[in-house]
Design an enzyme around this catalytic site. Structure first.
Site, PDB file in Angstrom:
ATOM      1  CB  CYS A 111      -0.927   0.020   1.202  1.00 47.82           C
ATOM      2  SG  CYS A 111      -2.050   1.440   1.219  1.00 47.82           S
ATOM      3  CB  CYS A 146      -0.870   2.493   3.865  1.00 48.73           C
ATOM      4  SG  CYS A 146      -2.439   1.911   3.219  1.00 48.73           S
ATOM      5  CG  ASP A 147       2.895   1.210   4.472  1.00 49.49           C
ATOM      6  OD1 ASP A 147       2.338   1.661   5.485  1.00 49.49           O
ATOM      7  OD2 ASP A 147       2.763   0.037   4.070  1.00 49.49           O
TER       8      ASP A 147
END
Length: 368
Positions: free
Chosen positions: A185, A188-189
């Site tokens: 992701c 997300c990261d």
């Protein structure tokens, strides 16, 4: 207790039960906060509830919190390593979560889900650490079945999520560089310090891969798209955006055969599938963008699903094709797939379920 301690402790309990022929362990949380033993005659029980929630991530627990505070006394099945994921969902596989409101310093994914779970329990949610194996939505009350019990529910909220597809090669797994430079992701990261101003790589050839590669150019010094074919399957507009980005380079006809490094990811072995040549690619991050698999197989086609297996909901609601069954989180969201959007849809599902119960008169003593 850390995010990994709960599954390990529970596994120890379950193994112990296999050594005791006269009792079985039923792990519940709610009125009592500890596991309880029941006789062998009571292994498979039938319970009744207004709302049954299936799932263990932000969507499930947000739904549980809202339903419990509405005095619906929800029962929640959080699963036992369902889809090879510990109770708590995909967030239990992440380290630092920095984009969930309320935690300016960030929070561990496992810790965040522990807090969500504790909040569900605080308001009276009854939680079973069991995986739902089948459901019956043909008539009301609906049946939700695990190996240990059957729950009869007036309403059901599905929040089983979707699992990011991952490739397996040396260094890619939990004992390698997963969460140590390898992720599924980018949104997300991607902004994490370990990726900033570093060369990064994305595996994939669809729209998601193009989108994630473009997103990562905000943080990485360079982004490689590694694709096993000589053309993308992504839409033309997404291809053009990626191919015209000066920070993106495509490595065609290639696959990753190994990830290596010391404590964190340091590079990849990339094989050209045409020539067979293997070369080194020095990157500090690798992102899988090869799709997700929604956890809907156990539904046995009792709900309308789209071509990718996601639950179809009425736009702007969590209503599914079966009246009284609702869906929240990534099991019905193939676009955003974020913890915060999952939580929001969990709230929607609980409110939709409460309104439905009011309509059918199953919520005694309550009115608008």
């Amino acid at each position: 207790m850390t995010g990994n301690c709960w599954p390990k402790l529970l596994n120890t309990f379950k193994k112990a039960c296999n050594l005791i022929p006269v009792a079985t362990l039923t792990t519940t949380t709610g009125a009592a906060n500890s596991p309880k033993f029941s006789s062998m005659d009571d292994i498979h029980k039938t319970l009744k509830t207004s709302v049954c929630i299936i799932g263990s991530g932000p969507a499930a627990h947000t739904a549980a919190i809202y339903a419990a505070r509405a005095e619906l006394k929800p029962i929640l099945f959080e699963g036992w390593m369902a889809n090879d994921i510990a109770p708590g969902g995909q967030l239990t596989t992440t380290t630092d979560v920095e984009n969930f409101p309320g935690f300016p310093e960030g929070i561990g994914g496992g810790e965040l889900m522990e807090k969500c779970r504790a909040q569900s329990v605080r308001f009276g949610t009854q939680i079973y650490t069991e995986t739902v194996t089948k459901v019956d939505f043909s008539k009301s009350p609906f049946k939700v079945v695990s190996d240990d019990r059957t729950v009869l529910a007036d309403a059901v909220i599905l929040a089983t999520g979707a699992v990011a597809k991952r490739l397996e090669f040396p260094g890619s797994g939990n004992n390698g560089f997963w969460n140590k430079g390898i992720s599924a992701c980018a949104v997300c990261d991607g902004a994490a310090p370990i990726f900033r101003n570093k060369p990064l790589a994305v595996i994939g050839g669809g729209d998601s891969a193009m989108e994630e590669a473009n997103f990562l150019t905000k943080y990485g010094s360079k982004v490689y798209i590694i694709h096993r074919r000589d053309e993308f399957r992504a839409s033309k507009i997404m291809q053009n955006r990626a191919l015209s980005n000066p920070k993106i380079e495509v490595i065609w006809n290639s696959t990753v055969v190994e990830a290596y490094g010391e404590k964190l990811l340091g590079g990849l072995k990339v094989k050209n599938v045409v020539t067979g040549e293997v070369s080194d690619l020095n990157v500090s991050g690798l992102f899988f963008a090869i799709g997700h698999k929604p956890a809907t197989e156990f539904l046995d086609k009792q709900l309308e699903l789209d071509s990718d297996g996601y639950v179809v909901t009425k736009p702007g609601t969590t209503l599914t094709s079966v009246r009284g069954v609702f869906a929240a989180g990534d099991v019905q969201d193939k676009k955003y797939r974020q913890a915060i959007t999952a939580a929001g849809s969990g709230c929607m599902a609980a409110l939709d379920a409460e309104h439905y119960l009011q309509e059918i008169g199953a919520q005694e003593g309550k009115s608008d």
